[in-house]
Design an enzyme around this catalytic site. Structure first.
Site, PDB file in Angstrom:
ATOM      1  N   SER A 198       0.876  -1.339  -0.047  1.00 36.71           N
ATOM      2  CA  SER A 198       0.021   0.070   0.192  1.00 36.71           C
ATOM      3  C   SER A 198       1.128   1.160   0.069  1.00 36.71           C
ATOM      4  O   SER A 198       2.044   1.011   0.474  1.00 36.71           O
ATOM      5  CB  SER A 198      -0.880   0.140   1.209  1.00 36.71           C
ATOM      6  OG  SER A 198      -1.440   1.274   1.688  1.00 36.71           O
ATOM      7  N   TYR A 206      -2.159  -0.771  10.282  1.00 35.38           N
ATOM      8  CA  TYR A 206      -2.325  -1.098   8.846  1.00 35.38           C
ATOM      9  C   TYR A 206      -0.929  -0.641   8.038  1.00 35.38           C
ATOM     10  O   TYR A 206      -0.353  -1.327   7.155  1.00 35.38           O
ATOM     11  CB  TYR A 206      -3.415  -0.502   8.249  1.00 35.38           C
ATOM     12  CG  TYR A 206      -3.478  -0.466   6.714  1.00 35.38           C
ATOM     13  CD1 TYR A 206      -4.072  -1.966   5.993  1.00 35.38           C
ATOM     14  CD2 TYR A 206      -3.338   0.350   5.872  1.00 35.38           C
ATOM     15  CE1 TYR A 206      -4.046  -2.086   4.801  1.00 35.38           C
ATOM     16  CE2 TYR A 206      -3.134   0.035   4.623  1.00 35.38           C
ATOM     17  CZ  TYR A 206      -3.552  -1.079   3.890  1.00 35.38           C
ATOM     18  OH  TYR A 206      -3.857  -1.563   2.517  1.00 35.38           O
TER      19      TYR A 206
END
Length: 252
Positions: A146, A160
């Site tokens: 990501s 995350y």
């Protein structure tokens, strides 16, 4: 069917929906045989197997929240593939919100869960696959990270961001240490993708689009297309790299 992935066998995690499903269909269209993976959405994974047809070797159920599930997933997928998997797309992941003012119990449980699914399961799959890839003359890992792994994330998603940073480092290490064995590793760093993990309400969708210069989220098919290109071996010298796919919302 001939194509750039002809003769290859691929395991794609998190392929009952979203990016993983799009990748499974595209890989099959390009000549690969694919093994899908699902957990709570096994009916969707099984339906995708039927829709893909003979190039889908089956779907494996695995709850990657459970320690060791990554190893078991790879082993069962390898059995379906006759002992040889050439490509692993580590796509499965979770994006839990964990505010700093959460209870200690929630904070610790969420961090543990995110690291288990987003890092440990990926590491376990790679670790289990590596000896087979080396014995078979090589293979490719494509790990979905990501932009958060580079730029960080909002205050409620620190876990995350940390997990995706770990995926980036894992990918680079595999590329550096096993490239001489024909094992290649790539990471993708998407921003928002138009899947169920993205905002679903009108305000959230508008806010996401507003931060992206091209004015929209990436589509699953765009991520799948890059996975297929990297898996083809057309640019093996890109091993160890991370490809940004975020509409210029984060430019390094």
């Amino acid at each position: 069917m001939s194509g750039p992935l002809s003769g290859q066998r691929a395991l794609i995690t998190g392929s009952s929906h979203g990016v993983g499903r799009a990748a499974a269909f595209l890989f099959a269209q390009q000549g690969a045989e694919v093994i899908l993976h699902g957990n709570q959405n096994m009916a969707d994974a099984d339906a995708a197997v039927q829709e893909i047809g003979p190039r889908a070797l089956g779907a494996v159920q695995a709850d990657l929240m459970m320690p060791g599930a990554g190893r078991e997933l790879y082993t069962r997928a390898a059995d379906l593939a006759g002992g040889r998997i050439d490509i692993v797309v580590n796509n499965a992941g979770i994006h839990w919100e964990t505010p700093i003012d959460a209870t200690d119990e929630t904070w610790e449980a969420n961090w543990a869960g995110l690291l288990q699914v987003n890092v440990m399961a990926v590491a376990d799959i790679c670790r289990t696959a590596l000896p087979d890839m080396i014995d078979n003359g090589g293979g490719s890992f494509i790990n979905i990270a990501s932009r958060a792994g580079y730029r960080g994330e909002d205050k409620d998603h620190m876990a995350y961001a940390a997990s995706k940073g770990a995926v980036l480092s894992l990918t680079k290490t595999i590329a550096r240490q096993w490239g001489d064995k024909g094992v290649y590793a790539y990471a993708l760093a998407p921003g928002w993708i138009n899947t169920r993990m993205a905002p679903q309400n009108a305000a959230g969708i508008a806010a996401a689009a507003n931060e992206i210069p091209i004015g929209r989220m990436a589509e699953p098919e765009e991520i799948a297309a890059m996975c297929a290109f990297l898996a083809s071996g057309a640019c093996a010298s890109a091993t160890g790299s991370c490809i940004d796919i975020n509409g210029a919302s984060y430019v390094r």
